[in-house]
Design an enzyme around this catalytic site. Sequence first.
Site, PDB file in Angstrom:
ATOM      1  N   ARG A  41       0.833  -1.209   0.000  1.00 21.00           N
ATOM      2  CA  ARG A  41       0.000   0.000   0.000  1.00 21.00           C
ATOM      3  C   ARG A  41       0.868   1.260   0.000  1.00 21.00           C
ATOM      4  O   ARG A  41       0.520   2.262  -0.624  1.00 21.00           O
ATOM      5  CB  ARG A  41      -0.943  -0.017   1.217  1.00 21.00           C
ATOM      6  CG  ARG A  41      -2.072  -1.049   1.046  1.00 21.00           C
ATOM      7  CD  ARG A  41      -2.966  -1.121   2.261  1.00 21.00           C
ATOM      8  NE  ARG A  41      -3.551   0.172   2.618  1.00 21.00           N
ATOM      9  CZ  ARG A  41      -4.167   0.425   3.761  1.00 21.00           C
ATOM     10  NH1 ARG A  41      -4.315  -0.555   4.661  1.00 21.00           N
ATOM     11  NH2 ARG A  41      -4.659   1.612   4.025  1.00 21.00           N
ATOM     12  N   VAL A  79      -5.203   7.315   5.756  1.00 18.69           N
ATOM     13  CA  VAL A  79      -3.808   7.254   6.216  1.00 18.69           C
ATOM     14  C   VAL A  79      -2.856   7.534   5.057  1.00 18.69           C
ATOM     15  O   VAL A  79      -1.642   7.407   5.212  1.00 18.69           O
ATOM     16  CB  VAL A  79      -3.506   5.859   6.830  1.00 18.69           C
ATOM     17  CG1 VAL A  79      -4.331   5.631   8.091  1.00 18.69           C
ATOM     18  CG2 VAL A  79      -3.757   4.714   5.834  1.00 18.69           C
ATOM     19  N   ASP A  80      -3.423   7.938   3.884  1.00 20.95           N
ATOM     20  CA  ASP A  80      -2.599   8.010   2.674  1.00 20.95           C
ATOM     21  C   ASP A  80      -1.825   9.304   2.513  1.00 20.95           C
ATOM     22  O   ASP A  80      -0.980   9.420   1.616  1.00 20.95           O
ATOM     23  CB  ASP A  80      -3.466   7.741   1.430  1.00 20.95           C
ATOM     24  CG  ASP A  80      -4.640   8.722   1.288  1.00 20.95           C
ATOM     25  OD1 ASP A  80      -4.543   9.881   1.742  1.00 20.95           O
ATOM     26  OD2 ASP A  80      -5.675   8.316   0.698  1.00 20.95           O
ATOM     27  N   HIS A 136      -6.860   7.852  12.062  1.00 22.37           N
ATOM     28  CA  HIS A 136      -6.421   6.461  11.953  1.00 22.37           C
ATOM     29  C   HIS A 136      -4.933   6.321  11.667  1.00 22.37           C
ATOM     30  O   HIS A 136      -4.493   5.270  11.190  1.00 22.37           O
ATOM     31  CB  HIS A 136      -7.254   5.731  10.891  1.00 22.37           C
ATOM     32  CG  HIS A 136      -8.698   5.575  11.286  1.00 22.37           C
ATOM     33  ND1 HIS A 136      -9.697   5.173  10.427  1.00 22.37           N
ATOM     34  CD2 HIS A 136      -9.315   5.760  12.491  1.00 22.37           C
ATOM     35  CE1 HIS A 136     -10.865   5.121  11.068  1.00 22.37           C
ATOM     36  NE2 HIS A 136     -10.654   5.490  12.320  1.00 22.37           N
ATOM     37  N   CYS A 192      16.869  -0.409  23.775  1.00 24.23           N
ATOM     38  CA  CYS A 192      17.580  -0.932  22.597  1.00 24.23           C
ATOM     39  C   CYS A 192      16.803  -0.737  21.296  1.00 24.23           C
ATOM     40  O   CYS A 192      17.360  -0.865  20.209  1.00 24.23           O
ATOM     41  CB  CYS A 192      17.907  -2.422  22.792  1.00 24.23           C
ATOM     42  SG  CYS A 192      16.433  -3.444  23.088  1.00 24.23           S
ATOM     43  N   CYS A 198      14.162  -5.272  15.983  1.00 20.29           N
ATOM     44  CA  CYS A 198      15.247  -4.723  16.794  1.00 20.29           C
ATOM     45  C   CYS A 198      16.368  -5.772  16.842  1.00 20.29           C
ATOM     46  O   CYS A 198      16.100  -6.946  17.140  1.00 20.29           O
ATOM     47  CB  CYS A 198      14.744  -4.409  18.205  1.00 20.29           C
ATOM     48  SG  CYS A 198      16.081  -3.928  19.324  1.00 20.29           S
ATOM     49  N   ASN A 207     -21.576  11.521  -1.259  1.00 20.65           N
ATOM     50  CA  ASN A 207     -21.216  10.130  -1.516  1.00 20.65           C
ATOM     51  C   ASN A 207     -22.014   9.662  -2.731  1.00 20.65           C
ATOM     52  O   ASN A 207     -23.213   9.927  -2.805  1.00 20.65           O
ATOM     53  CB  ASN A 207     -21.584   9.277  -0.277  1.00 20.65           C
ATOM     54  CG  ASN A 207     -20.881   7.940  -0.251  1.00 20.65           C
ATOM     55  OD1 ASN A 207     -20.853   7.225  -1.250  1.00 20.65           O
ATOM     56  ND2 ASN A 207     -20.325   7.595   0.898  1.00 20.65           N
ATOM     57  N   PRO A 208     -21.384   8.976  -3.663  1.00 16.70           N
ATOM     58  CA  PRO A 208     -22.154   8.501  -4.827  1.00 16.70           C
ATOM     59  C   PRO A 208     -23.097   7.355  -4.471  1.00 16.70           C
ATOM     60  O   PRO A 208     -23.999   7.036  -5.233  1.00 16.70           O
ATOM     61  CB  PRO A 208     -21.065   8.022  -5.811  1.00 16.70           C
ATOM     62  CG  PRO A 208     -19.855   7.766  -4.986  1.00 16.70           C
ATOM     63  CD  PRO A 208     -19.946   8.670  -3.792  1.00 16.70           C
TER      64      PRO A 208
HETATM   65  N1  APR Z   1     -16.246  10.124  -3.925  1.00 16.06           N
HETATM   66  C1  APR Z   1     -16.873  10.056  -2.732  1.00 16.06           C
HETATM   67  N2  APR Z   1     -17.194   8.914  -2.120  1.00 16.06           N
HETATM   68  C2  APR Z   1     -16.856   7.766  -2.742  1.00 16.06           C
HETATM   69  C3  APR Z   1     -16.194   7.743  -3.976  1.00 16.06           C
HETATM   70  C4  APR Z   1     -15.886   8.984  -4.576  1.00 16.06           C
HETATM   71  N3  APR Z   1     -15.253   9.071  -5.754  1.00 16.06           N
HETATM   72  N4  APR Z   1     -15.968   6.454  -4.307  1.00 16.06           N
HETATM   73  C5  APR Z   1     -16.472   5.701  -3.317  1.00 16.06           C
HETATM   74  N5  APR Z   1     -17.013   6.497  -2.367  1.00 16.06           N
HETATM   75  C6  APR Z   1     -17.629   6.118  -1.105  1.00 16.06           C
HETATM   76  C7  APR Z   1     -18.262   4.751  -1.073  1.00 16.06           C
HETATM   77  O1  APR Z   1     -19.601   4.796  -1.558  1.00 16.06           O
HETATM   78  C8  APR Z   1     -18.203   4.418   0.415  1.00 16.06           C
HETATM   79  O2  APR Z   1     -19.358   4.900   1.078  1.00 16.06           O
HETATM   80  O3  APR Z   1     -16.604   6.087  -0.130  1.00 16.06           O
HETATM   81  C9  APR Z   1     -16.983   5.222   0.914  1.00 16.06           C
HETATM   82  C10 APR Z   1     -15.788   4.370   1.276  1.00 16.06           C
HETATM   83  O4  APR Z   1     -16.124   3.586   2.372  1.00 16.06           O
HETATM   84  P1  APR Z   1     -15.086   2.599   3.064  1.00 16.06           P
HETATM   85  O5  APR Z   1     -14.377   1.810   2.033  1.00 16.06           O
HETATM   86  O6  APR Z   1     -15.805   1.875   4.128  1.00 16.06           O
HETATM   87  O7  APR Z   1     -13.997   3.600   3.696  1.00 16.06           O
HETATM   88  P2  APR Z   1     -14.079   4.415   5.054  1.00 16.06           P
HETATM   89  O8  APR Z   1     -15.473   4.793   5.367  1.00 16.06           O
HETATM   90  O9  APR Z   1     -13.065   5.484   4.950  1.00 16.06           O
HETATM   91  O10 APR Z   1     -13.589   3.324   6.094  1.00 16.06           O
HETATM   92  C11 APR Z   1     -13.395   3.706   7.429  1.00 16.06           C
HETATM   93  O11 APR Z   1     -12.539   1.535   7.923  1.00 16.06           O
HETATM   94  O12 APR Z   1     -11.262  -0.280   7.309  1.00 16.06           O
HETATM   95  C12 APR Z   1     -11.305   0.858   8.076  1.00 16.06           C
HETATM   96  O13 APR Z   1      -9.482   2.031   8.940  1.00 16.06           O
HETATM   97  C13 APR Z   1     -10.202   1.835   7.744  1.00 16.06           C
HETATM   98  O14 APR Z   1     -10.253   4.245   7.809  1.00 16.06           O
HETATM   99  C14 APR Z   1     -10.934   3.091   7.340  1.00 16.06           C
HETATM  100  C15 APR Z   1     -12.269   2.917   8.020  1.00 16.06           C
END
Ligand code: APR
Length: 245
Positions: free
Chosen positions: A72, A106-107, A122, A137, A151, A217-218
């Site tokens: 990642r 975290v990116d 996170h 150490c 370590c 959110n889409p």
């Molecule tokens: N623009 C906006 N939203 C989008 C897009 C986009 N281009 N593409 C996808 N999405 C939405 C999806 O519909 C979904 O609701 O982003 C959301 C991503 O959800 P998750 O994959 O669950 O990510 P997140 O909510 O950030 O997860 C929370 O879960 O696994 C843990 O620690 C990890 O920080 C993460 C946490």
Amino acid sequence: MLEDRLDTVRAWVREARHIAVLTGAGVSAESGVPTFRDAQTGYWAQFRAEDMATEAGFRSHPERVWNWYQHRRQLMDGVQPNAGHRALAQFQAAHPGRLTLITQNVDGLHQRVGSTGVLCLHGDLFADRWLDAPRDCCQLGEAVAGSPPTCRHCGNQVRPGVVWFGEMLPLAVFEAAERATQDCELMLVVGTAGAVYPAAGLAHLARSAGARVVVLNPNPSELDGTADAVLRGTSASLLPGLLAG
Ligand code: APR
């Protein structure tokens, strides 16, 4: 319909003295970073979160988990922030002190495009820390290369500096996020499924503290029912128009 709602939310943005933005993996999706819960391409469609994102998973298969985080990290080399990240950073620069950015990501893409004061709930994909409480150490700069590095004296293992399931969020960061949430007049919840607490709880906190909450959110999210308005669209397509001017 969407245009009407966009105009309404644009007006809320203009009026709000303080805006809190909670972002999730969806904000980076248009940069090519996989989300977690997308049914086809999400990480949790390929792996079990218990295996890859818990301390127990790391302890049972340290090499597998370390290598996945290395993968990642390497993926991020070819990734650029997108128009959504840029719109947030530009708004912060144009309106100092008005927008607090809280992210589950975290990116590092928000920071790469110039956002400041980002509250990373996170952790940081690029940070290393010791798995067990470090002894004298344990020096990260001197760890023996490996998957994971260790370590050279006591064998303590290096792990990624992210928050795994079952772990505490960094307390000072979470408290700052709660303060920003309680102070805000508008919270934008962008690109998160709203499935992971306590992060998702900030949207409820904003609502109960009297702020307007808008979900971008889409797809449907678990926070839609908490929102005053839901904008169906991607962050890179919606944020520039909402935050312009
Ligand atoms: N623009 C906006 N939203 C989008 C897009 C986009 N281009 N593409 C996808 N999405 C939405 C999806 O519909 C979904 O609701 O982003 C959301 C991503 O959800 P998750 O994959 O669950 O990510 P997140 O909510 O950030 O997860 C929370 O879960 O696994 C843990 O620690 C990890 O920080 C993460 C946490």
